[in-house]
Design an enzyme around this catalytic site. Structure first.
Site, PDB file in Angstrom:
ATOM      1  N   ASP A 133       0.828  -1.209   0.000  1.00  0.00           N
ATOM      2  CA  ASP A 133       0.000   0.000   0.000  1.00  0.00           C
ATOM      3  C   ASP A 133       0.863   1.260   0.000  1.00  0.00           C
ATOM      4  OD1 ASP A 133       0.796  -0.812   2.632  1.00  0.00           O
ATOM      5  OD2 ASP A 133      -0.543   0.688   3.478  1.00  0.00           O
ATOM      6  N   GLU A 160       0.118  -1.311   5.695  1.00  0.00           N
ATOM      7  CA  GLU A 160       1.165  -0.859   6.629  1.00  0.00           C
ATOM      8  C   GLU A 160       0.957   0.596   7.035  1.00  0.00           C
ATOM      9  OE1 GLU A 160       4.866   0.955   8.072  1.00  0.00           O
ATOM     10  OE2 GLU A 160       3.796   1.499   6.249  1.00  0.00           O
TER      11      GLU A 160
HETATM   12 ZN   LIG Z   1       6.684   2.108   4.389  1.00  0.00          ZN
END
Ligand SMILES: [Zn+2]
Length: 450
Positions: free
Chosen positions: A63, A130
């Site tokens: 992401d 994340e």
């Molecule tokens: Zn990162």
């Protein structure tokens, strides 16, 4: 992209990315096992030939942070095109963290094409959230592995990098390896009051009480403390700087106070020796002549290793000294990480891989002030290393999460090389013996009990 708003999370983009990876890395997809975890995260398993060796894991995330609509026009190349121009790959996520996904897969692809067979199993774990905490991605991958009884010999994640010009007096770039990470906690302070007209105010209002509390917190910093990790950092740097620095570190117990004082003079180094607390949101009142019935503040706390939520709360209560202020946790608490040892073959293998690709750097264990997906893997191993093979300097340091994020093609090539070395140095046994001969006295071969 990762948006905190679930509706804005563009899930179909991950599916497109999965398809792209499949096409771009045919050997990987032919020969490695691929599990899709929680629909969007990916876990590749490259089975090693020796089942008695504990696996290692490389982790990266799929992401990216959003591009604010207002800033889109400021991009020289479209943020989602992946244009290659002037020696750079342009786009959101090129520096954080897509290039590591690509470099790891390319390294495996090349090793496969050379017929390399790793004795030790390698996992490539790619989470999909994340940037918003990793609770749906990395956390699920970790749980999935734990359910199978997997324990890792080591895991390698993003974090620190090669820093150019970071230390006056040292010419070499510093390859900073995060061997510990600070914890993260948000506290909500709430003060309630009776409200009323502002023309006849009481002596204390929610705003005055809250303001005084924040001032008191400001005046009561957390205690400065040398952690194991920062002591290692300073030792390596002092050795290089020589002279009085080297002398002071060699006689640490004598100079401890002076060293801490020196470190506290700069905010970057001060953050390495104490828990830092700062108010980030404050809110109260909506009319100029009405006393607000409530005032609130959010404090962001970065907790130094060795402390925790309870010790922080105790400090905050003691500093504020006012029962009218309600103090509670706000959101998710991430405790400080365990500290990764550096007198191990795993660190030696990482160091050798770094020096192979960046021969002129000084490898320095250091405290990572942020948090990455690695926080979800401490149940699987004590050997967590936070290092990304990119060079950070004055010119590019501000590009991460920013307009015109771009990665030089050279860094991408070096990263492929780096992960190739790291695979050979951690998954191959002969290479390890060589490294260990040079750097480490003993080699705790990981024999998997599970
Ligand atoms: Zn990162």
């Amino acid at each position: 992209m990762s948006s905190l708003d679930a509706d804005k999370f563009e899930y179909e983009e991950f599916t497109k990315l999965h398809a792209y990876l499949k096409e771009a890395f045919p050997l990987v997809h032919e020969q490695l096992q691929l599990e899709v975890i929680n629909n969007y995260s990916l876990l590749y398993t490259w089975k090693g030939s020796d089942k008695y060796l504990k696996p290692v894991m490389f982790s990266a995330h799929l992401d990216v942070v959003p591009v604010e609509a207002a800033s889109e026009g400021a991009w020289e190349e479209g943020p989602y095109k992946g244009e290659v121009k002037d020696g750079y790959v342009w786009g959101r996520g090129t520096m954080d963290d897509k290039y590591r996904v690509i470099a790891m897969l390319e390294a495996v692809e090349q090793l496969l094409s050379q017929g390399y067979e790793p004795p030790r199993t390698l996992y490539l774990a790619f989470g999909h959230d994340e940037e918003i905490g990793g609770n749906d991605g990395a956390s699920m991958i970790s749980r999935h592995l734990q359910q199978q009884g997997v324990q890792l010999e080591a895991m390698f994640d993003e974090g620190l990098a090669v820093a150019e010009g970071a230390m006056p007096g040292i010419e070499e770039p510093l390859a900073l390896v995060g061997t510990a990470a600070k914890g993260n906690l948000n506290l909500l302070l709430t003060v309630e009051g009776g409200g009323g007209h502002s023309s006849i105010p009481p002596d204390d209002t929610p705003i005055s009480i809250l303001s005084r509390s924040i001032q008191r917190l400001h005046d009561s910093p957390f205690e400065a403390r040398m952690t194991e990790t920062t002591r290692e950092t300073v030792e390596v740097l002092a050795e290089k700087l020589g002279g009085k620095y080297k002398f002071a570190m060699r006689h640490y117990w004598l100079f401890k106070g002076k060293i801490l004082k020196k470190l506290s003079e700069d905010r970057a180094t001060d953050a390495l020796i104490r828990t830092k607390l700062v108010p980030t949101i404050i809110s109260s009142g909506d009319k100029h002549n009405v006393l607000p019935r409530e005032a609130t503040a959010i404090l962001n706390v970065r907790i130094l290793n060795g402390e925790d939520e309870q010790t922080v709360l105790k400090h905050v209560r003691k500093a504020i000294k006012d029962d009218r202020v309600k103090i509670e946790r706000y959101g998710v608490y991430t405790p400080p990480s365990p500290v990764t040892a550096t007198d191990t073959w795993q660190f030696a293998a990482l160091k050798a891989s770094i020096l192979d690709v960046f021969p002129d750097v000084l490898v320095v264990p250091a405290l990572f002030p942020g948090a990455t997906d690695s926080k979800h893997y401490s149940n699987l191993t004590n050997n967590i290393f936070r290092f990304a093979p990119q060079v950070v300097n004055r010119d590019n340091a501000t590009l991460v999460h920013n307009v015109n994020e771009r990665l030089s093609v050279e860094v991408l090539e070096n990263s492929v090389l780096f992960y190739e070395k790291l695979i050979r140095n951690t998954c191959g046994t002969e290479e390890q013996e060589e490294i260990v001969d040079v750097d480490t006295p003993e080699m705790p071969w990981g024999v998997s009990g599970a």
